[in-house]
Design a protein around this motif. Structure first.
Motif, PDB file in Angstrom:
ATOM      1  N   ASN A 116       9.004   8.370  -0.879  1.00 43.61           N
ATOM      2  CA  ASN A 116       8.748   7.268   0.042  1.00 43.61           C
ATOM      3  C   ASN A 116       7.295   7.134   0.473  1.00 43.61           C
ATOM      4  OD1 ASN A 116      11.416   6.395   0.013  1.00 43.61           O
ATOM      5  ND2 ASN A 116      11.998   7.732   1.694  1.00 43.61           N
ATOM      6  N   VAL A 117       6.385   7.840  -0.207  1.00 41.47           N
ATOM      7  CA  VAL A 117       4.958   7.614   0.022  1.00 41.47           C
ATOM      8  C   VAL A 117       4.534   6.461  -0.886  1.00 41.47           C
ATOM      9  CG1 VAL A 117       2.634   8.569  -0.112  1.00 41.47           C
ATOM     10  CG2 VAL A 117       4.539  10.023   0.630  1.00 41.47           C
ATOM     11  N   ILE A 118       4.207   5.333  -0.278  1.00 38.26           N
ATOM     12  CA  ILE A 118       3.925   4.127  -1.038  1.00 38.26           C
ATOM     13  C   ILE A 118       2.488   4.095  -1.533  1.00 38.26           C
ATOM     14  CG2 ILE A 118       3.965   1.609  -0.994  1.00 38.26           C
ATOM     15  CD1 ILE A 118       6.700   2.963  -0.759  1.00 38.26           C
ATOM     16  N   GLY A 119       1.556   4.564  -0.727  1.00 38.17           N
ATOM     17  CA  GLY A 119       0.165   4.518  -1.164  1.00 38.17           C
ATOM     18  C   GLY A 119      -0.771   5.148  -0.157  1.00 38.17           C
ATOM     19  N   PHE A 120      -2.054   5.021  -0.447  1.00 38.16           N
ATOM     20  CA  PHE A 120      -3.107   5.643   0.352  1.00 38.16           C
ATOM     21  C   PHE A 120      -4.228   4.634   0.576  1.00 38.16           C
ATOM     22  CE2 PHE A 120      -1.077   8.632  -2.428  1.00 38.16           C
ATOM     23  CZ  PHE A 120      -0.785   9.721  -1.623  1.00 38.16           C
ATOM     24  N   THR A 121      -4.909   4.787   1.690  1.00 31.36           N
ATOM     25  CA  THR A 121      -6.127   4.021   1.921  1.00 31.36           C
ATOM     26  C   THR A 121      -7.123   4.909   2.659  1.00 31.36           C
ATOM     27  OG1 THR A 121      -7.101   2.082   3.000  1.00 31.36           O
ATOM     28  CG2 THR A 121      -5.174   3.035   4.042  1.00 31.36           C
ATOM     29  N   LEU A 130      -5.659  -1.774   3.048  1.00 33.03           N
ATOM     30  CA  LEU A 130      -4.407  -1.669   3.801  1.00 33.03           C
ATOM     31  C   LEU A 130      -3.534  -2.911   3.639  1.00 33.03           C
ATOM     32  CD1 LEU A 130      -2.528  -0.146   5.649  1.00 33.03           C
ATOM     33  CD2 LEU A 130      -3.805  -1.035   7.621  1.00 33.03           C
ATOM     34  N   LYS A 131      -4.129  -4.089   3.666  1.00 34.41           N
ATOM     35  CA  LYS A 131      -3.330  -5.316   3.576  1.00 34.41           C
ATOM     36  C   LYS A 131      -2.528  -5.356   2.277  1.00 34.41           C
ATOM     37  CE  LYS A 131      -3.589 -10.359   3.726  1.00 34.41           C
ATOM     38  NZ  LYS A 131      -4.466 -11.539   3.855  1.00 34.41           N
ATOM     39  N   LYS A 132      -3.167  -4.988   1.155  1.00 36.55           N
ATOM     40  CA  LYS A 132      -2.475  -5.015  -0.140  1.00 36.55           C
ATOM     41  C   LYS A 132      -1.326  -4.014  -0.178  1.00 36.55           C
ATOM     42  CE  LYS A 132      -6.588  -6.474  -2.715  1.00 36.55           C
ATOM     43  NZ  LYS A 132      -7.573  -6.076  -3.758  1.00 36.55           N
ATOM     44  N   ILE A 133      -1.586  -2.792   0.317  1.00 36.68           N
ATOM     45  CA  ILE A 133      -0.548  -1.761   0.290  1.00 36.68           C
ATOM     46  C   ILE A 133       0.581  -2.113   1.252  1.00 36.68           C
ATOM     47  CG2 ILE A 133      -0.050   0.689   0.644  1.00 36.68           C
ATOM     48  CD1 ILE A 133      -3.015   1.225   0.015  1.00 36.68           C
TER      49      ILE A 133
END
Length: 251
Positions: A116-121, A130-133
């Protein structure tokens, strides 16, 4: 977590309720300026959606006091309880909150991978990344629906039981609901739930294998309509593409 309700009736004229969650987004970071920046980005993005959101903020991982958070924007480094510890706590409790990690240190990112870790910024590129993720994460989280008080992310499969249905959950329990399987099937498009024959609906998140005449869902073998086998495989491929590697930690 608040609910928006959709009402319809089965052939016995019994009222059936399928609800949609108001989405809860939490921001956890020990830097006030980062929390405010994340909150601003969230508010700008969610203004484009025709649904309700709730945004809450925490200064440290120790302050997280809710289990109904859909999306957690989480700092990796915090003074008392850090982001990695929060991720482990959520996983150990079986809480399926989607996580977006925020960090000032790129070298910490490999430690943060997991279910459930979708991404990093990075904090220095927060405005761009952040907006894209977050947009991707909202799309994934929006697949969940509520069927008579049960969040679909906890449902492994649904089995017809005369005019009602037995809902089987990932913790091994089950619940009888006053809904016919046909009426539930009308409401599940795009949710990750899929009808595999006249008596069963499965959750693609827990699908292990598609055989010639059966499917294996969370270790249980269920009968498969041979006529629908190709369509089910095609839909499962689409589901996997939409969700990439994020659900169940699968690649």
């Amino acid at each position: 977590m608040k609910m928006c309700m959709s009402m319809f009736y089965n052939w016995n004229k019994e009222k059936i309720t399928i609800e949609e969650n108001n989405m809860v987004i939490a921001i956890c970071d020990d830097e006030e300026v980062i929390r405010h920046k994340c909150s601003k980005i969230c508010k700008e993005l969610i203004s484009n959606y025709n649904r309700s959101f709730e945004i809450i903020q925490y200064e440290d991982g120790k302050d997280i006091d809710r289990e109904d958070i859909d999306i957690l924007i989480l700092d990796i480094e915090m003074p008392i309880v850090d982001g990695l510890s929060v991720k482990e706590m959520l996983q150990n409790k079986g809480i399926d909150t989607y996580i977006i990690f925020v960090t000032s240190h790129d070298e910490l990112m490999p430690e943060a991978f997991g279910k459930n870790v979708i991404g990093f910024t990075t904090k220095k590129l927060l405005d761009n990344q952040l907006k894209k993720i977050l947009e991707k994460t909202i799309k994934i989280a929006s697949q969940n629906i509520i069927i008579e008080g049960i969040d679909s992310k906890y449902i492994t499969y649904i089995q017809a039981d005369n005019v009602y249905c037995m809902v089987h959950l990932k913790d091994g329990t089950h619940k009888l609901v006053r809904s016919g399987i046909g009426n539930i099937a009308k409401q599940i498009e795009g949710s990750g739930l899929y009808k595999i024959n006249k008596s069963y609906i499965i959750n693609f998140e827990y699908l292990d294998k598609i055989n010639e005449k059966t499917v294996e869902v969370d270790g249980v073998s269920l009968p498969l309509s041979v006529r629908l086998r190709k369509a089910i495989k095609d839909e499962y491929r689409k589901y996997c593409r939409r969700n990439a590697r994020f659900l169940n930690g699968r690649n």
